[in-house]
Design a protein around this motif. Structure first.
Motif, PDB file in Angstrom:
ATOM      1  N   HIS A 123       0.422  66.995  -7.590  1.00 17.36           N
ATOM      2  CA  HIS A 123       0.201  66.991  -9.044  1.00 17.36           C
ATOM      3  C   HIS A 123       0.898  65.801  -9.703  1.00 17.36           C
ATOM      4  O   HIS A 123       1.506  65.926 -10.768  1.00 17.36           O
ATOM      5  N   PHE A 124       0.774  64.630  -9.072  1.00 18.66           N
ATOM      6  CA  PHE A 124       1.356  63.425  -9.638  1.00 18.66           C
ATOM      7  C   PHE A 124       0.400  62.836 -10.665  1.00 18.66           C
ATOM      8  O   PHE A 124      -0.708  63.327 -10.852  1.00 18.66           O
ATOM      9  N   SER A 125       0.832  61.741 -11.284  1.00 21.19           N
ATOM     10  CA  SER A 125       0.016  61.063 -12.280  1.00 21.19           C
ATOM     11  C   SER A 125      -1.280  60.565 -11.663  1.00 21.19           C
ATOM     12  O   SER A 125      -1.273  59.934 -10.600  1.00 21.19           O
ATOM     13  N   SER A 126      -2.385  60.850 -12.323  1.00 20.29           N
ATOM     14  CA  SER A 126      -3.687  60.406 -11.827  1.00 20.29           C
ATOM     15  C   SER A 126      -3.970  58.954 -12.211  1.00 20.29           C
ATOM     16  O   SER A 126      -4.863  58.330 -11.652  1.00 20.29           O
ATOM     17  N   LYS A 127      -3.202  58.412 -13.168  1.00 19.52           N
ATOM     18  CA  LYS A 127      -3.415  57.032 -13.603  1.00 19.52           C
ATOM     19  C   LYS A 127      -2.986  56.034 -12.517  1.00 19.52           C
ATOM     20  O   LYS A 127      -3.614  55.019 -12.323  1.00 19.52           O
ATOM     21  N   ASN A 128      -1.894  56.351 -11.853  1.00 18.19           N
ATOM     22  CA  ASN A 128      -1.416  55.484 -10.778  1.00 18.19           C
ATOM     23  C   ASN A 128      -0.955  56.355  -9.619  1.00 18.19           C
ATOM     24  O   ASN A 128       0.241  56.539  -9.392  1.00 18.19           O
ATOM     25  N   PRO A 129      -1.906  56.901  -8.862  1.00 19.37           N
ATOM     26  CA  PRO A 129      -1.574  57.895  -7.833  1.00 19.37           C
ATOM     27  C   PRO A 129      -0.706  57.363  -6.706  1.00 19.37           C
ATOM     28  O   PRO A 129      -0.024  58.139  -6.034  1.00 19.37           O
ATOM     29  N   SER A 130      -0.727  56.067  -6.480  1.00 20.52           N
ATOM     30  CA  SER A 130       0.050  55.518  -5.367  1.00 20.52           C
ATOM     31  C   SER A 130       1.499  55.223  -5.737  1.00 20.52           C
ATOM     32  O   SER A 130       2.299  54.881  -4.875  1.00 20.52           O
ATOM     33  N   SER A 131       1.856  55.362  -7.009  1.00 14.21           N
ATOM     34  CA  SER A 131       3.189  54.958  -7.445  1.00 14.21           C
ATOM     35  C   SER A 131       4.293  55.778  -6.777  1.00 14.21           C
ATOM     36  O   SER A 131       5.289  55.222  -6.298  1.00 14.21           O
ATOM     37  N   GLN A 132       4.146  57.112  -6.732  1.00 15.79           N
ATOM     38  CA  GLN A 132       5.197  57.945  -6.150  1.00 15.79           C
ATOM     39  C   GLN A 132       5.323  57.736  -4.639  1.00 15.79           C
ATOM     40  O   GLN A 132       6.433  57.498  -4.139  1.00 15.79           O
ATOM     41  N   PRO A 133       4.225  57.807  -3.874  1.00 15.75           N
ATOM     42  CA  PRO A 133       4.342  57.515  -2.439  1.00 15.75           C
ATOM     43  C   PRO A 133       4.907  56.123  -2.163  1.00 15.75           C
ATOM     44  O   PRO A 133       5.656  55.937  -1.211  1.00 15.75           O
ATOM     45  N   ASN A 134       4.549  55.153  -2.982  1.00 15.46           N
ATOM     46  CA  ASN A 134       5.088  53.803  -2.804  1.00 15.46           C
ATOM     47  C   ASN A 134       6.594  53.775  -3.015  1.00 15.46           C
ATOM     48  O   ASN A 134       7.322  53.070  -2.300  1.00 15.46           O
ATOM     49  N   ARG A 135       7.067  54.527  -3.993  1.00 15.49           N
ATOM     50  CA  ARG A 135       8.514  54.586  -4.222  1.00 15.49           C
ATOM     51  C   ARG A 135       9.211  55.234  -3.035  1.00 15.49           C
ATOM     52  O   ARG A 135      10.298  54.797  -2.631  1.00 15.49           O
ATOM     53  N   LYS A 171       8.171  55.132   0.047  1.00 17.51           N
ATOM     54  CA  LYS A 171       8.133  54.151   1.140  1.00 17.51           C
ATOM     55  C   LYS A 171       9.177  53.063   0.930  1.00 17.51           C
ATOM     56  O   LYS A 171       9.898  52.688   1.866  1.00 17.51           O
ATOM     57  N   ASN A 172       9.264  52.541  -0.276  1.00 15.89           N
ATOM     58  CA  ASN A 172      10.219  51.476  -0.568  1.00 15.89           C
ATOM     59  C   ASN A 172      11.661  51.951  -0.463  1.00 15.89           C
ATOM     60  O   ASN A 172      12.567  51.143  -0.224  1.00 15.89           O
ATOM     61  N   SER A 173      11.877  53.241  -0.623  1.00 17.36           N
ATOM     62  CA  SER A 173      13.228  53.802  -0.522  1.00 17.36           C
ATOM     63  C   SER A 173      13.566  54.252   0.892  1.00 17.36           C
ATOM     64  O   SER A 173      14.662  54.761   1.136  1.00 17.36           O
ATOM     65  N   GLY A 174      12.627  54.109   1.824  1.00 12.28           N
ATOM     66  CA  GLY A 174      12.871  54.492   3.206  1.00 12.28           C
ATOM     67  C   GLY A 174      12.800  55.982   3.441  1.00 12.28           C
ATOM     68  O   GLY A 174      13.337  56.483   4.432  1.00 12.28           O
ATOM     69  N   LEU A 175      12.113  56.707   2.565  1.00 12.91           N
ATOM     70  CA  LEU A 175      11.997  58.163   2.707  1.00 12.91           C
ATOM     71  C   LEU A 175      10.764  58.557   3.514  1.00 12.91           C
ATOM     72  O   LEU A 175      10.641  59.697   3.962  1.00 12.91           O
ATOM     73  N   ILE A 176       9.848  57.619   3.673  1.00 13.13           N
ATOM     74  CA  ILE A 176       8.617  57.868   4.414  1.00 13.13           C
ATOM     75  C   ILE A 176       8.071  56.514   4.865  1.00 13.13           C
ATOM     76  O   ILE A 176       8.528  55.467   4.398  1.00 13.13           O
ATOM     77  N   PHE A 177       7.126  56.523   5.771  1.00 12.21           N
ATOM     78  CA  PHE A 177       6.467  55.284   6.166  1.00 12.21           C
ATOM     79  C   PHE A 177       4.967  55.440   5.943  1.00 12.21           C
ATOM     80  O   PHE A 177       4.471  56.544   5.680  1.00 12.21           O
ATOM     81  N   TYR A 221      -4.284  50.516   6.866  1.00 17.69           N
ATOM     82  CA  TYR A 221      -5.577  50.704   7.525  1.00 17.69           C
ATOM     83  C   TYR A 221      -6.688  50.323   6.565  1.00 17.69           C
ATOM     84  O   TYR A 221      -6.881  50.965   5.529  1.00 17.69           O
ATOM     85  N   LYS A 222      -7.382  49.232   6.889  1.00 19.75           N
ATOM     86  CA  LYS A 222      -8.501  48.748   6.080  1.00 19.75           C
ATOM     87  C   LYS A 222      -8.114  48.572   4.620  1.00 19.75           C
ATOM     88  O   LYS A 222      -8.828  48.978   3.703  1.00 19.75           O
ATOM     89  N   GLY A 223      -6.958  47.968   4.411  1.00 18.75           N
ATOM     90  CA  GLY A 223      -6.511  47.655   3.062  1.00 18.75           C
ATOM     91  C   GLY A 223      -5.893  48.810   2.302  1.00 18.75           C
ATOM     92  O   GLY A 223      -5.599  48.674   1.108  1.00 18.75           O
ATOM     93  N   VAL A 224      -5.696  49.947   2.967  1.00 19.60           N
ATOM     94  CA  VAL A 224      -5.142  51.127   2.305  1.00 19.60           C
ATOM     95  C   VAL A 224      -3.945  51.630   3.095  1.00 19.60           C
ATOM     96  O   VAL A 224      -3.957  51.615   4.330  1.00 19.60           O
ATOM     97  N   ASP A 225      -2.909  52.080   2.398  1.00 19.52           N
ATOM     98  CA  ASP A 225      -1.770  52.713   3.056  1.00 19.52           C
ATOM     99  C   ASP A 225      -2.070  54.188   3.292  1.00 19.52           C
ATOM    100  O   ASP A 225      -2.518  54.894   2.386  1.00 19.52           O
ATOM    101  N   LEU A 226      -1.817  54.634   4.530  1.00 19.49           N
ATOM    102  CA  LEU A 226      -2.001  56.042   4.873  1.00 19.49           C
ATOM    103  C   LEU A 226      -0.636  56.636   5.207  1.00 19.49           C
ATOM    104  O   LEU A 226       0.114  56.077   6.008  1.00 19.49           O
ATOM    105  N   TYR A 227      -0.338  57.792   4.599  1.00 18.65           N
ATOM    106  CA  TYR A 227       0.984  58.419   4.734  1.00 18.65           C
ATOM    107  C   TYR A 227       0.899  59.644   5.644  1.00 18.65           C
ATOM    108  O   TYR A 227      -0.084  60.394   5.593  1.00 18.65           O
ATOM    109  N   PRO A 228       1.928  59.866   6.477  1.00 17.18           N
ATOM    110  CA  PRO A 228       1.900  61.005   7.400  1.00 17.18           C
ATOM    111  C   PRO A 228       2.148  62.331   6.676  1.00 17.18           C
ATOM    112  O   PRO A 228       3.183  62.523   6.028  1.00 17.18           O
ATOM    113  N   LEU A 229       1.195  63.227   6.798  1.00 12.56           N
ATOM    114  CA  LEU A 229       1.348  64.538   6.167  1.00 12.56           C
ATOM    115  C   LEU A 229       2.450  65.351   6.827  1.00 12.56           C
ATOM    116  O   LEU A 229       3.110  66.170   6.173  1.00 12.56           O
TER     117      LEU A 229
END
Length: 239
Positions: A136-148, A150-156, A160-168
């Motif tokens: 239920h994150f912001s729909s305006k910029n859905p990648s912002s939270q996962p990117n944060r 990743k940048n903080s080292g909490l996930i990788f 893949y084809k120009g898109v970041d895929l995150y491990p569930l």
């Protein structure tokens, strides 16, 4: 009575011998009445390209044309150098032999492609937009939270084809979505691996974990997975 308007571009009479070196040709662009500029041309040893207009000095079409020619002269050097460099690169490429991959490199490439395909088809990874919907994150910029994360080292994330895929499997999904606390420590231990290598490690049977994949024990035995990562890192450092 009125005198002809003249537009001239002046370049040095001698040109550099080397064809592909960067040049600053020093275009001397002058605009005015022909008789006024002709005196300077008589004493100049430079080459000149002259544009003459027989229109009145206040003719708007002439002003627009001279403005265009002035702007064109400013980019002419760059365009010529790019064209020459493009021709040079084409000659070099044509003269360079194409070396086929060795059989071992071809086999290695096939194995890597198969491993990547297996990871993608495992359905263990999702786009940032999918995670944003779950959390239920912001729909305006859905990648912002996962990117944060990743940048903080909490996930990788694997590219893949120009898109970041995150491990569930690295997320706690019961109350929204957030990285498992153990992930930060594990990723810190595995920091020498790139993102695809991390994905392979999490998905591969691990002898330290009794042939189970680390991803399957992240929630039930997180400390065991951390120790397995430490063993892996120690092996890489001493291997």
């Amino acid at each position: 009575m009125y005198r002809d308007n003249l537009y001239r571009m002046e370049v040095p009479s001698t040109m550099p011998a080397h064809a592909f070196a960067p040049r600053n040709l020093n275009w001397n662009v002058e605009q005015g009445e022909a008789q006024d500029l002709a005196h300077g041309l008589e004493k100049s040893e430079a080459q000149a390209l002259v544009f003459v207009s027989h229109a009145r000095p206040d003719d708007e079409r002439t002003k627009a044309l001279f403005g265009f020619l002035r702007r064109a002269s400013e980019v002419a050097d760059v365009m010529i150098e790019k064209k020459q460099q493009s021709s040079w690169d084409a000659i070099i490429e044509a003269l360079t032999p194409t070396l086929p991959l060795t059989s071992s490199r071809v086999l290695e490439a096939k194995m890597l492609a198969q491993a990547m395909t297996k990871v993608i088809e495992s359905e263990d990874f999702a786009r940032a937009a999918d995670i944003a919907e779950i959390g239920h994150f912001s729909s305006k910029n859905p990648s912002s939270q996962p990117n944060r994360w990743k940048n903080s080292g909490l996930i990788f994330a694997i590219p893949y084809k120009g898109v970041d895929l995150y491990p569930l499997y690295a997320l706690e999904l019961q109350n929204g979505a957030k990285p498992l606390p153990i992930m930060e420590k594990i990723l810190g231990v595995l920091q020498e691996k790139d993102d695809w290598q991390k994905a392979f490690w999490f998905a591969s049977p691990n002898s330290y974990l009794k042939s189970k994949a680390p991803k399957d024990l992240l929630k039930s035995k997180p400390q065991d997975v951390l120790r397995a990562a430490e063993t892996e890192a120690a092996g890489v450092q001493h291997g």
